[in-house]
Design a protein around this motif. Structure first.
Motif, mmCIF file in Angstrom:
data_model
loop_
_atom_site.group_PDB
_atom_site.id
_atom_site.type_symbol
_atom_site.label_atom_id
_atom_site.label_comp_id
_atom_site.label_asym_id
_atom_site.label_seq_id
_atom_site.Cartn_x
_atom_site.Cartn_y
_atom_site.Cartn_z
ATOM 1 N N ARG A 138 -1.405 -14.233 7.246
ATOM 2 C CA ARG A 138 -0.082 -14.105 6.617
ATOM 3 C C ARG A 138 -0.007 -15.109 5.475
ATOM 4 N NH1 ARG A 138 -0.628 -10.601 9.576
ATOM 5 N NH2 ARG A 138 0.665 -9.842 11.288
ATOM 6 N N LEU A 239 8.141 -14.370 8.789
ATOM 7 C CA LEU A 239 7.219 -13.660 7.874
ATOM 8 C C LEU A 239 5.779 -14.129 8.070
ATOM 9 C CD1 LEU A 239 9.367 -13.590 4.634
ATOM 10 C CD2 LEU A 239 8.829 -11.656 6.132
ATOM 11 N N ASN A 244 5.743 -10.452 12.595
ATOM 12 C CA ASN A 244 5.885 -9.657 11.374
ATOM 13 C C ASN A 244 4.623 -8.824 11.180
ATOM 14 O OD1 ASN A 244 6.267 -8.527 8.867
ATOM 15 N ND2 ASN A 244 5.505 -10.351 7.803
#
Ligand SMILES: NC(=O)c1ccc[n+]([C@@H]2O[C@H](COP(=O)([O-])OP(=O)(O)OC[C@H]3O[C@@H](n4cnc5c(N)ncnc54)[C@H](OP(=O)(O)O)[C@@H]3O)[C@@H](O)[C@H]2O)c1
Length: 262
Positions: A138, A239, A244
């Motif tokens: 991420r 996030l 996510n």
């Protein structure tokens, strides 16, 4: 909700204070091992100790100037070696100086390019091999509400933050097949040393009290107040997490509703 960050490794740049520090703390609280970085080793060491104390997580640090390719390379090697890989990169930077177009010379333009855009290019390039090795990752970029609406007197932010958002969208397309999700966050007015010093310099230049400047900003925010670093960090942590699994390529504002654009 369990964010699934337990056992993950996160690198957070520009994290000795402010938004970067808050994001690093939130990731640590969620069980990630965290490496923080900024230029000032003493401040970093103190911040790392405080985050460790607060979260019981593994927190390491390494000084790095984000305008230096060599420092970024050394930082990524250090982070990868320290905890055996990197799953999360939070790309935060120091903010560029204020100014209208005619206030800025070539040096200011070059400096902002290196600090905001080139640092991101170098950090992402560096973390791709370790992220691919771990089967995905991420990337969360800290930008500004200027990704959606220009801010008066912040020409450099208005230019390079939108460039950053464009690059992040490009990366989200190219890296999706590797399981790497890329998003950009735009803080509006969050209470940190930077927002306080920007308000103070505006109050100085206009010859009005600091409270007046802050009150004017608050009046433009539907939620009626500045955000806290913790409120910003919770969005970033989601996030940045395995929870996510389907949001990528987005530029999301954390601004209490300040920007009116859809
Ligand atoms: N707070 C807000 O409301 C707001 C709104 C819009 C955008 N932003 C943007 O969000 C980012 C973070 O904001 P903030 O309010 O947390 O700022 P801050 O309180 O001033 O913190 C900035 C961090 O960046 C580090 N830093 C600065 N220059 C660096 C460099 N060349 N290399 C490595 N680290 C560097 C600083 O540590 P060292 O001094 O130790 O290097 C510090 O840890 C900034 O880009 C800011 O412009 C903030």
């Amino acid at each position: 909700m369990d964010l699934g960050l337990e056992g993950k490794v996160a690198l957070v740049t520009a994290a000795s204070r402010g938004l970067g520090r808050a994001v690093a703390t939130e990731l640590a609280r969620e069980g990630a091992s965290v490496v923080i970085s900024s230029r000032n080793e003493e401040a970093l060491s103190k911040t790392a100790a405080e985050i460790r104390e607060e979260t019981n997580a593994e927190v390491d640090y390494r000084a790095a100037d984000l305008t230096s390719a060599r420092d970024i390379g050394a930082l990524i090697s250090h982070a990868t070696g320290r905890f055996g890989g990197i799953d999360v990169l939070v790309n935060n930077t120091g903010g560029p100086p204020a100014g209208t177009f005619e206030d800025l010379d070539d040096e200011a333009w070059q400096g902002a390019f290196e600090q905001i855009l080139l640092s991101l290019v170098r950090c992402v390039r560096g973390v791709l091999p370790p992220m691919r090795e771990r089967g995905g990752g991420r990337i969360v970029n800290v930008a500004s509400s200027s990704v959606k609406q220009p801010i008066e007197n912040l020409t450099l932010s208005n230019t390079f933050r939108t460039g950053l958002a464009g690059l992040a969208k490009n990366l989200s397309l190219e890296l999706a097949p590797d399981g790497i999700l890329v998003n950009t966050l735009g803080p509006g007015r969050i209470s940190t040393a930077r927002s306080e010093s920007m308000d103070a310099s505006q109050a100085d230049s206009r010859g009005v009290p600091l409270e007046e400047v802050r009150g004017e900003f608050e009046a433009r925010i539907p939620l009626g107040r500045y955000g806290t670093p913790g409120e910003f960090a919770r969005v970033a942590a989601f996030l940045a997490s395995p929870a996510n699994s389907y949001v990528t390529g987005q530029a999301i504002l954390v601004d209490g509703g300040m920007v009116r654009a859809l």
